[in-house]
Structure formats: structure tokens, C-alpha cells
Design a protein around this motif. Sequence first.
Motif, PDB file in Angstrom:
ATOM      1  N   HIS A 164      -3.035  -3.628   0.329  1.00 37.74           N
ATOM      2  CA  HIS A 164      -3.930  -3.051  -0.684  1.00 37.74           C
ATOM      3  C   HIS A 164      -3.178  -2.169  -1.685  1.00 37.74           C
ATOM      4  CE1 HIS A 164      -7.442  -4.602   1.373  1.00 37.74           C
ATOM      5  NE2 HIS A 164      -7.074  -4.002   2.490  1.00 37.74           N
ATOM      6  N   ARG A 165      -1.979  -2.586  -2.011  1.00 36.63           N
ATOM      7  CA  ARG A 165      -1.200  -1.865  -3.009  1.00 36.63           C
ATOM      8  C   ARG A 165      -1.404  -2.499  -4.380  1.00 36.63           C
ATOM      9  NH1 ARG A 165       3.062   1.346  -1.328  1.00 36.63           N
ATOM     10  NH2 ARG A 165       2.319   2.648   0.350  1.00 36.63           N
ATOM     11  N   VAL A 166      -1.590  -1.664  -5.396  1.00 38.20           N
ATOM     12  CA  VAL A 166      -1.724  -2.152  -6.765  1.00 38.20           C
ATOM     13  C   VAL A 166      -0.328  -2.434  -7.310  1.00 38.20           C
ATOM     14  CG1 VAL A 166      -2.471  -1.602  -9.098  1.00 38.20           C
ATOM     15  CG2 VAL A 166      -3.896  -0.941  -7.159  1.00 38.20           C
ATOM     16  N   ILE A 167      -0.090  -3.685  -7.676  1.00 34.64           N
ATOM     17  CA  ILE A 167       1.209  -4.073  -8.227  1.00 34.64           C
ATOM     18  C   ILE A 167       1.277  -3.723  -9.705  1.00 34.64           C
ATOM     19  CG2 ILE A 167       2.720  -6.042  -8.693  1.00 34.64           C
ATOM     20  CD1 ILE A 167       1.510  -7.339  -6.173  1.00 34.64           C
ATOM     21  N   ASP A 168       0.241  -4.071 -10.441  1.00 38.57           N
ATOM     22  CA  ASP A 168       0.137  -3.734 -11.863  1.00 38.57           C
ATOM     23  C   ASP A 168      -1.327  -3.662 -12.236  1.00 38.57           C
ATOM     24  OD1 ASP A 168       2.545  -3.204 -13.265  1.00 38.57           O
ATOM     25  OD2 ASP A 168       3.141  -5.304 -13.095  1.00 38.57           O
ATOM     26  N   ARG A 264       1.712   1.555 -18.318  1.00 39.21           N
ATOM     27  CA  ARG A 264       3.001   2.139 -17.961  1.00 39.21           C
ATOM     28  C   ARG A 264       2.890   2.918 -16.663  1.00 39.21           C
ATOM     29  NH1 ARG A 264       6.124   5.431 -22.485  1.00 39.21           N
ATOM     30  NH2 ARG A 264       6.075   3.305 -23.341  1.00 39.21           N
ATOM     31  N   PRO A 265       3.720   2.587 -15.668  1.00 37.88           N
ATOM     32  CA  PRO A 265       3.641   3.324 -14.401  1.00 37.88           C
ATOM     33  C   PRO A 265       4.223   4.726 -14.543  1.00 37.88           C
ATOM     34  CG  PRO A 265       5.461   1.760 -14.342  1.00 37.88           C
ATOM     35  CD  PRO A 265       4.736   1.530 -15.646  1.00 37.88           C
ATOM     36  N   VAL A 266       3.781   5.628 -13.659  1.00 31.29           N
ATOM     37  CA  VAL A 266       4.325   6.981 -13.632  1.00 31.29           C
ATOM     38  C   VAL A 266       5.698   6.939 -12.958  1.00 31.29           C
ATOM     39  CG1 VAL A 266       3.989   9.335 -12.783  1.00 31.29           C
ATOM     40  CG2 VAL A 266       2.017   7.963 -13.511  1.00 31.29           C
ATOM     41  N   PRO A 267       6.757   7.480 -13.603  1.00 26.54           N
ATOM     42  CA  PRO A 267       8.099   7.430 -12.989  1.00 26.54           C
ATOM     43  C   PRO A 267       8.130   8.128 -11.638  1.00 26.54           C
ATOM     44  CG  PRO A 267       8.212   8.101 -15.313  1.00 26.54           C
ATOM     45  CD  PRO A 267       6.771   8.133 -14.924  1.00 26.54           C
ATOM     46  N   ALA A 268       8.886   7.562 -10.719  1.00 29.57           N
ATOM     47  CA  ALA A 268       9.041   8.170  -9.399  1.00 29.57           C
ATOM     48  C   ALA A 268       9.858   9.448  -9.511  1.00 29.57           C
ATOM     49  CB  ALA A 268       9.709   7.188  -8.442  1.00 29.57           C
ATOM     50  N   GLN A 269       9.491  10.453  -8.732  1.00 29.10           N
ATOM     51  CA  GLN A 269      10.190  11.735  -8.748  1.00 29.10           C
ATOM     52  C   GLN A 269      10.441  12.194  -7.319  1.00 29.10           C
ATOM     53  OE1 GLN A 269       7.832  14.461 -11.046  1.00 29.10           O
ATOM     54  NE2 GLN A 269       8.296  13.466 -12.987  1.00 29.10           N
ATOM     55  N   ARG A 270      11.705  12.540  -7.033  1.00 28.44           N
ATOM     56  CA  ARG A 270      12.096  13.085  -5.734  1.00 28.44           C
ATOM     57  C   ARG A 270      11.635  12.188  -4.592  1.00 28.44           C
ATOM     58  NH1 ARG A 270      10.806  19.594  -6.452  1.00 28.44           N
ATOM     59  NH2 ARG A 270      12.175  19.935  -8.269  1.00 28.44           N
ATOM     60  N   GLU A 275       1.010   5.615  -7.732  1.00 20.07           N
ATOM     61  CA  GLU A 275       0.393   4.326  -8.003  1.00 20.07           C
ATOM     62  C   GLU A 275      -1.121   4.478  -7.916  1.00 20.07           C
ATOM     63  OE1 GLU A 275       0.574   1.914  -3.943  1.00 20.07           O
ATOM     64  OE2 GLU A 275       2.543   2.643  -4.580  1.00 20.07           O
ATOM     65  N   PRO A 276      -1.861   3.690  -8.681  1.00 21.87           N
ATOM     66  CA  PRO A 276      -3.321   3.793  -8.623  1.00 21.87           C
ATOM     67  C   PRO A 276      -3.853   3.291  -7.293  1.00 21.87           C
ATOM     68  CG  PRO A 276      -2.649   1.954 -10.016  1.00 21.87           C
ATOM     69  CD  PRO A 276      -1.401   2.707  -9.672  1.00 21.87           C
ATOM     70  N   LEU A 277      -4.956   3.854  -6.874  1.00 21.41           N
ATOM     71  CA  LEU A 277      -5.593   3.412  -5.645  1.00 21.41           C
ATOM     72  C   LEU A 277      -6.324   2.100  -5.898  1.00 21.41           C
ATOM     73  CD1 LEU A 277      -5.824   4.416  -2.755  1.00 21.41           C
ATOM     74  CD2 LEU A 277      -7.974   5.506  -3.369  1.00 21.41           C
ATOM     75  N   SER A 278      -6.179   1.170  -4.997  1.00 22.73           N
ATOM     76  CA  SER A 278      -6.735  -0.170  -5.159  1.00 22.73           C
ATOM     77  C   SER A 278      -8.259  -0.122  -5.253  1.00 22.73           C
ATOM     78  CB  SER A 278      -6.321  -1.046  -3.985  1.00 22.73           C
ATOM     79  OG  SER A 278      -7.096  -2.217  -3.932  1.00 22.73           O
ATOM     80  N   PRO A 279      -8.866  -0.875  -6.192  1.00 23.11           N
ATOM     81  CA  PRO A 279     -10.339  -0.957  -6.257  1.00 23.11           C
ATOM     82  C   PRO A 279     -10.944  -1.472  -4.960  1.00 23.11           C
ATOM     83  CG  PRO A 279      -9.368  -1.821  -8.263  1.00 23.11           C
ATOM     84  CD  PRO A 279      -8.237  -1.602  -7.306  1.00 23.11           C
ATOM     85  N   THR A 280     -10.195  -2.290  -4.205  1.00 22.89           N
ATOM     86  CA  THR A 280     -10.694  -2.774  -2.919  1.00 22.89           C
ATOM     87  C   THR A 280     -10.956  -1.614  -1.969  1.00 22.89           C
ATOM     88  OG1 THR A 280      -9.431  -4.810  -3.204  1.00 22.89           O
ATOM     89  CG2 THR A 280     -10.207  -4.309  -0.986  1.00 22.89           C
ATOM     90  N   LEU A 281     -10.078  -0.611  -1.988  1.00 27.06           N
ATOM     91  CA  LEU A 281     -10.284   0.571  -1.152  1.00 27.06           C
ATOM     92  C   LEU A 281     -11.330   1.502  -1.756  1.00 27.06           C
ATOM     93  CD1 LEU A 281      -6.599   1.383  -0.120  1.00 27.06           C
ATOM     94  CD2 LEU A 281      -8.344   0.161   1.187  1.00 27.06           C
ATOM     95  N   LEU A 282     -11.342   1.626  -3.062  1.00 22.95           N
ATOM     96  CA  LEU A 282     -12.328   2.489  -3.710  1.00 22.95           C
ATOM     97  C   LEU A 282     -13.751   2.012  -3.410  1.00 22.95           C
ATOM     98  CD1 LEU A 282     -10.628   2.972  -7.200  1.00 22.95           C
ATOM     99  CD2 LEU A 282     -10.810   4.663  -5.373  1.00 22.95           C
ATOM    100  N   ALA A 283     -13.946   0.698  -3.341  1.00 20.76           N
ATOM    101  CA  ALA A 283     -15.272   0.147  -3.087  1.00 20.76           C
ATOM    102  C   ALA A 283     -15.739   0.413  -1.662  1.00 20.76           C
ATOM    103  CB  ALA A 283     -15.270  -1.351  -3.365  1.00 20.76           C
ATOM    104  N   GLN A 284     -14.849   0.864  -0.769  1.00 20.49           N
ATOM    105  CA  GLN A 284     -15.210   1.132   0.619  1.00 20.49           C
ATOM    106  C   GLN A 284     -15.630   2.579   0.854  1.00 20.49           C
ATOM    107  OE1 GLN A 284     -12.270  -0.353   3.452  1.00 20.49           O
ATOM    108  NE2 GLN A 284     -11.648  -1.958   2.017  1.00 20.49           N
TER     109      GLN A 284
END
Length: 433
Positions: A164-168, A264-270, A275-284
Motif C-alpha cells: 500500500h505504498r504510493v509510487i507516484d 514533485r516528491p518531498v526530498p528525503a532528509q536524514r 510519501e502520501p498515504l495511500s487512498p486504499t488505507l485512507l478509505a479504511q
Amino acid sequence: MSLQQLDEMLAERRPDSLSPRQAAGVAVLDQAGISVTTGAEQPDLATLAGIYLEQTNRLRASAQGRVAALRRLTRLRRTNEELQNCFYALERRFPPGARDLAEVFADEPLASKAGLNLGWSSHGLAQALPVSSSGVSAIELHLRDIRGGAGAMLHVHLASLEDHRVIDRWTIPLDRVVDGWIMCCLTRALVGPTRTLELRLDLECDADVNVGLSLGRSQTFKVFQARNPVSNLPAADTGLAMRVWCGDAHSAYGGRANAFIADRPVPAQRGIRSEPLSPTLLAQVSHVTAHEVNFDFDPVTWIPYRVAIACHPPAYGMTMGVLPLPTDNRVTSVSADVEVGNEKSKPVEFAIVLAEDGESARALLLKTAEPTPQQGFSGWLEVAATGTGQLSAAVAKVGAKPAKLFVATRMRIPGNQNFAWARFRKLTIGTAW
């Protein structure tokens, strides 16, 4: 040697009587075009010494600059070598011909079939892609019967079903598209382990807005049929009309006028990646405090046409909802935008909590306990009618038990919760990697 003796030797220009360092100084003065011969116009010794020191400092600064430039060049060469090695590793994982944009799947729209519509109050659409994820770089969808409105947005998420990871994701203004094919270009071509890809579409709009999606051929396997993501039932016995491309994602974007690049993704830091939370999980999302707060409706719901979680506060007490997170035990933080969507509402307070269970989350919200290193609490944030705000919560240490996300709302002044359209939007998680 006295200054008078040095002056006499400079006047006589006897290099053999000078030390090597003094002879070098005379050479420097000669290169600078300064004569040291005797005569009325000969500069005094203080002037000569100052010029000599100035030239020496210039030579030293030049040498230091060259050394610094060589060091930077060395670092850049090492970085370039690492980058080339990364490209080489990616090329080894690409399928054959991945450098060229190639169509690997096509399900053309059928005029004989009615399309599926997205509009106000619709639940959105979801479909698994009937292709391997390896090398995928762009996806085309066929739109029809577009009736736009001011501010209407088509939200497209591409996620992997395994975790359930958002790729893009793509946020597409509806006034920028016309009937026909649109191309969603990924940030980069997919490499690595094969995953099951799911496409999720939601339309953020008001009333009188509509967009239709064309359908393709009949699909025997239900997993590849377009479905209602809320009820999880097939919306048609076919899949959405689509084309899937492999190759260079950037060449796909540059070669078409109807192409949209991913947000545009948020750059990784430290070591933390956002990453955005998947709509599949939000719907639960579900209501936790149903035994304490009674409504004639479900106060905690997923609203696809707002791309938001609604959490309606009670007159007294608080409303709390819970939703699952990716089960990899690496979620370190969560953030969200909050809003009150009606100008008639009284101020509402919002909060988010990362905790293992509802009892722990409730204790933090009521401030009867302090967060442990495995828990995160944003605190309460007051938001006025039609106002917005931002919340964030983070854990100091990832626990062995997967954390859950709890959202909560309450009235700033208890007693009147009418029109309190409290919503959580743009939920984003931080994961350690």
C-alpha cells in the motif's frame, strides 16, 4: 644582514651576493616591472619589501586556489563515478529495450460501452494494472464527456498492493484536459522487485462537475476489472481503457502535449522519506468513540470527492477515528492539513496521534499520559471557520508493534457543533529507510 647592506646589494644588482630567497624577491620585482637600479627614481626599501610581500601573497593565494579547485574536481569525479555506477545498476535491472519508449499494454476504448463517471459524491475508481511493474514509466487513460468547474481536480494515485505504498501521484486540473487520451508520466521508470500496481482515481469537485472514463474489452479476471474502491465491488465487467508504456519517463513527458508529470516528491532528509498515504488505507478509516458519541450519521468517513477524511466533532467530548498504516514497522511521523469547510461553524480543534491502540491514543488526547518514545502526539490545534492549519506527530523510536494513526476533533467551546465540517487532508507519512 642590515637593511643598509641589503639596500647596497639591491643597488649594485649583484645576484651572486644575494641569498636564494633575496634573489627570488628581485626576480619577482623584475616581473612586476619594477626597477631596482640605483638612481634618483629607485624606490625605497620599504616600498620594495611591500611589493615583494604583495606578490608573494598573490602567489600563495593562487596556489591555494588551485589546490582547492583540484580537491573539488576530485570530489566531482568521485560523485560522477558513483552516479555512473548507479546508472549501470539500473540498466542491468531494466528489461530489454527499456531506453526506448515502448507500449507494453493497450486496451482501446470501445464506443459501444458506456463509460464510468466521476463527479460530486462519487466514490472514485480503482483498478489493478494487468502488466508487470518492471520498467513501467507512463500510463494513459481515455477521458470523455468532461464537464469541468472552477478548481476541479482529478487525483490519480499509483500504488503497490503488496505494501500500500504510493509510487507516484498526479494532481490534474480538470480545465487543462479535453476528451481523449491523457498520459500520466512517472517520476522514473520502475525497477526492482515486481509489484502489483493499482491505479486509483478521485475527482475533487463541487456539484455539476463530471468526467467520464472510457472502458475497454471485457475482462475475465475480476482483479483487473474497474471497481468501486469503497464497496470493493466491480463497477463494470471490463477494465478502464488504458495504455501502459515502458522506457524513459522523461522522454514520454517531453514528446506529448497531453502528458502530465507526477507531483514533485518531498526530498528525503536524514534517512526519512516522505510519501502520501495511500487512498486504499485512507478509505479504511473508522469511528473509534462510537460508544461515547452518537450521531444520526457516521461522523468519521473517507470523502473521495474532497480527498479528505471527515471527522465531525460532538457538542461535548471528542470524536476519534483510526486508520491503518503500512505494516513495515518503519513509520516515524505523520502530517496532515486540516480545515473547517463551512463559514457557519464555530472554531474546531484538531489533533493526530501515532499509537499502538485506542486507549493509549485517548490518554494522550485527554493529556492524562505523556507520549512514550514509540508514540507521537501533535497537540490540539484550533482552526476557525473556513480556515486551515497543519499538524504533525513523530515518534522518537519505531516500536516493535505497528503503530496506527488516530485523528480527533472537538469543539473549541463545547455546546454547538452545527456546520463543523472538520476534515483532514493531504495525509503524509515519514518512513525510515
